[in-house]
Design a protein around this motif. Structure first.
Motif, short mmCIF file in Angstrom:
data_model
loop_
_atom_site.label_atom_id
_atom_site.label_comp_id
_atom_site.label_asym_id
_atom_site.label_seq_id
_atom_site.Cartn_x
_atom_site.Cartn_y
_atom_site.Cartn_z
N THR A 40 14.31 1.32 -6.32
CA THR A 40 14.41 -0.11 -6.67
C THR A 40 13.33 -0.53 -7.64
OG1 THR A 40 12.99 -0.91 -4.86
CG2 THR A 40 15.33 -0.54 -4.36
N LEU A 41 12.41 0.40 -7.98
CA LEU A 41 11.31 0.12 -8.90
C LEU A 41 11.43 1.02 -10.12
CD1 LEU A 41 8.44 0.04 -6.22
CD2 LEU A 41 9.57 -1.94 -7.24
N SER A 42 10.48 0.89 -11.02
CA SER A 42 10.43 1.76 -12.19
C SER A 42 9.22 2.69 -12.07
CB SER A 42 10.31 0.92 -13.47
OG SER A 42 11.43 0.06 -13.63
N PHE A 43 9.31 3.83 -12.75
CA PHE A 43 8.18 4.74 -12.81
C PHE A 43 7.36 4.45 -14.07
CE2 PHE A 43 10.94 6.79 -9.83
CZ PHE A 43 10.08 7.44 -8.95
N PRO A 44 6.04 4.69 -14.03
CA PRO A 44 5.29 5.27 -12.92
C PRO A 44 5.09 4.28 -11.78
CG PRO A 44 3.79 4.68 -14.68
CD PRO A 44 5.18 4.44 -15.21
N LEU A 45 4.85 4.84 -10.59
CA LEU A 45 4.56 4.02 -9.43
C LEU A 45 3.54 4.75 -8.56
CD1 LEU A 45 6.25 5.59 -7.02
CD2 LEU A 45 8.15 4.22 -7.86
N VAL A 46 3.05 4.06 -7.56
CA VAL A 46 2.11 4.67 -6.63
C VAL A 46 2.66 4.55 -5.22
CG1 VAL A 46 0.06 4.26 -8.05
CG2 VAL A 46 0.73 2.55 -6.36
N VAL A 47 2.32 5.51 -4.40
CA VAL A 47 2.53 5.43 -2.96
C VAL A 47 1.15 5.35 -2.34
CG1 VAL A 47 3.45 6.56 -0.91
CG2 VAL A 47 4.69 6.73 -3.09
N LYS A 48 0.97 4.34 -1.50
CA LYS A 48 -0.38 4.15 -0.94
C LYS A 48 -0.31 3.87 0.55
CE LYS A 48 -1.72 0.70 -3.58
NZ LYS A 48 -2.47 -0.47 -4.10
N ALA A 49 -1.38 4.24 1.23
CA ALA A 49 -1.53 3.97 2.65
C ALA A 49 -1.72 2.48 2.88
CB ALA A 49 -2.70 4.75 3.22
N ALA A 85 -8.86 5.75 -0.97
CA ALA A 85 -8.17 6.80 -0.22
C ALA A 85 -6.70 6.47 -0.03
CB ALA A 85 -8.83 6.99 1.15
N GLY A 86 -5.87 7.52 0.00
CA GLY A 86 -4.47 7.36 0.34
C GLY A 86 -3.63 6.74 -0.75
N ILE A 87 -3.94 6.98 -2.03
CA ILE A 87 -3.16 6.45 -3.14
C ILE A 87 -2.81 7.61 -4.07
CG2 ILE A 87 -3.04 4.80 -5.04
CD1 ILE A 87 -5.27 3.22 -3.71
N VAL A 88 -1.51 7.78 -4.34
CA VAL A 88 -1.05 8.84 -5.23
C VAL A 88 -0.09 8.25 -6.26
CG1 VAL A 88 0.14 11.06 -5.43
CG2 VAL A 88 -1.31 10.59 -3.44
N LYS A 89 -0.29 8.59 -7.53
CA LYS A 89 0.55 8.11 -8.62
C LYS A 89 1.65 9.14 -8.91
CE LYS A 89 0.11 6.64 -13.49
NZ LYS A 89 0.51 7.80 -14.29
N PHE A 90 2.86 8.65 -9.14
CA PHE A 90 4.00 9.49 -9.48
C PHE A 90 4.62 9.01 -10.79
CE2 PHE A 90 3.55 9.70 -4.89
CZ PHE A 90 3.63 11.07 -4.65
N ASP A 91 4.97 9.96 -11.65
CA ASP A 91 5.53 9.62 -12.95
C ASP A 91 7.04 9.74 -13.02
OD1 ASP A 91 3.08 9.02 -14.28
OD2 ASP A 91 2.64 11.17 -14.35
N ASP A 149 4.69 -0.63 -7.81
CA ASP A 149 4.62 -0.52 -9.27
C ASP A 149 3.19 -0.19 -9.70
OD1 ASP A 149 5.30 -0.84 -12.02
OD2 ASP A 149 4.68 -2.94 -11.96
N TYR A 150 3.06 0.76 -10.61
CA TYR A 150 1.75 1.08 -11.17
C TYR A 150 1.45 0.09 -12.29
CZ TYR A 150 -2.02 3.54 -13.52
OH TYR A 150 -3.23 3.86 -14.12
N VAL A 151 0.47 -0.75 -12.07
CA VAL A 151 0.13 -1.80 -13.03
C VAL A 151 -0.90 -1.26 -14.02
CG1 VAL A 151 -0.86 -4.09 -13.33
CG2 VAL A 151 0.60 -3.62 -11.36
N VAL A 198 -14.94 -4.66 -13.22
CA VAL A 198 -15.17 -3.28 -12.80
C VAL A 198 -14.27 -2.37 -13.60
CG1 VAL A 198 -15.27 -1.69 -10.84
CG2 VAL A 198 -15.71 -4.13 -10.48
N ARG A 199 -14.83 -1.40 -14.30
CA ARG A 199 -14.07 -0.48 -15.13
C ARG A 199 -13.91 0.85 -14.42
NH1 ARG A 199 -13.20 -2.96 -20.25
NH2 ARG A 199 -13.82 -5.14 -19.87
N GLY A 200 -12.69 1.14 -13.97
CA GLY A 200 -12.46 2.36 -13.23
C GLY A 200 -11.88 3.49 -14.02
N GLY A 201 -11.42 3.22 -15.25
CA GLY A 201 -10.85 4.28 -16.07
C GLY A 201 -9.63 4.93 -15.45
N GLY A 202 -8.85 4.14 -14.68
CA GLY A 202 -7.66 4.68 -14.04
C GLY A 202 -7.89 5.19 -12.63
#
Length: 303
Positions: free
Chosen positions: A130-139, A146-152, A178-180, A203-207
């Motif tokens: 129901t969403l578009s890629f890329p997206l993340v699955v998170k706890a 912790a518990g965040i993975v990005k999928f393309d 959704d990966y913002v 805060v600059r996290g660089g992804g």
């Protein structure tokens, strides 16, 4: 009886708070949630209790021995015994659920990343469709990134599902989100105290997903760039609305500017503000002093 009980679990994070209380001569008990307590004992530990339990405590206590749910019951017990609990059990319940945080934020008419909430791995692919890629699955319960993975792609996601390697959450709930793409790679963290603006950081996290600005969250040799800012009035007002709706005594609200459309998307509430590292260098003042002012005021109100 001392004036203040502080419930905490991290051995290092609260030294600046304890030092600020010592400077002001405030009597307090520093208490960990270990050991046992008696539900029939209605003696409060102090007139005011301050919850400093971190969601990332499961990284230190493991999936079965973390104190999060135990502390929620203990704080509720202290409240029933007559203690004024700062960041009490109702706040902890929302702090411990990203799904509840996003629901609260959206109910205020504020934008969030498109999100689906599931409790079974079998539902993740259908939610992602129901969403578009890329997206993340998170706890649902996370901390320090912790518990965040990005999928393309869906193929990548299905492969991870088939291998049983999705992120896990200690409450069994996952978010498909959704990966913002954050404008300039920046997250804005707005800290509030007594439901009002205290300070904010760019805060600059660089992804990266771990954007905690405190000393203990920084990987040695990999400092997170951060700058004190005054956000646009609309962002400050929104953060104060969130804090008010949650009845948050002290905590941070995180927002990113979506680079695709310029929309501010609020995505996290953190009720554990252990504040920025080296505050005198970054802010020019120490927010712990303001926090102690607030705690002293709450103590006086309970007398």
């Amino acid at each position: 009886m001392t004036d203040l009980a502080i419930l905490y679990e991290h051995p290092e994070w609260f030294r600046p708070l304890f030092a600020a209380l010592d400077r002001r001569g405030v009597s307090y008990r520093a208490m960990t949630p270990d050991g046992h307590w008696n539900p029939a004992d209605l003696e409060r530990p102090a007139p005011v209790a301050f919850n400093r339990i971190a969601m990332s405590s499961f990284l230190r206590g493991g999936a079965t021995e973390h104190p999060i749910f135990h502390a929620a019951a203990l704080l509720d017990h202290w409240r029933r015994a007559g203690a004024r609990v700062v960041n009490g059990p109702d706040v902890l319940a929302i702090d411990a659920s990203k799904a509840r945080q996003l629901s609260l934020i959206a109910s205020l008419g504020l934008a969030i990343p498109a999100t689906r909430v599931v409790h079974r791995a079998a539902d993740v692919a259908a939610a992602a469709a129901t969403l578009s890629f890329p997206l993340v699955v998170k706890a649902n319960i996370g901390g320090s990134g912790a518990g965040i993975v990005k999928f393309d792609s869906m193929a990548e996601l299905r492969a991870v599902i088939a291998d049983g390697e999705l992120p896990t959450s200690i409450d069994g709930v996952l978010l498909v989100q959704d990966y913002v793409p954050a404008r300039d790679g920046a997250s804005i963290r707005i800290e509030t105290l007594d439901r009002r603006f205290l300070y904010a950081l760019d805060v600059r996290g660089g992804g990266a997903f771990d954007l905690c600005p405190a000393d203990a969250c920084v990987v040695p040799g990999q400092p997170i760039p951060m700058t004190a800012i005054r956000p646009a009035p609309g962002l400050v007002e929104a953060a104060e609305r969130i804090a008010g709706a949650m009845d948050l005594d002290v905590g941070g609200v995180e927002v990113m500017i979506d680079d695709r459309d310029g929309v501010p998307r609020f995505y996290d509430i953190n009720a554990l503000s252990n504040f920025v590292a080296k505050p005198l260098d970054v802010l020019g003042w120490d927010p712990h002093d303001r926090l102690v002012d607030y705690l002293v005021r709450v103590i006086e109100e309970t007398r």
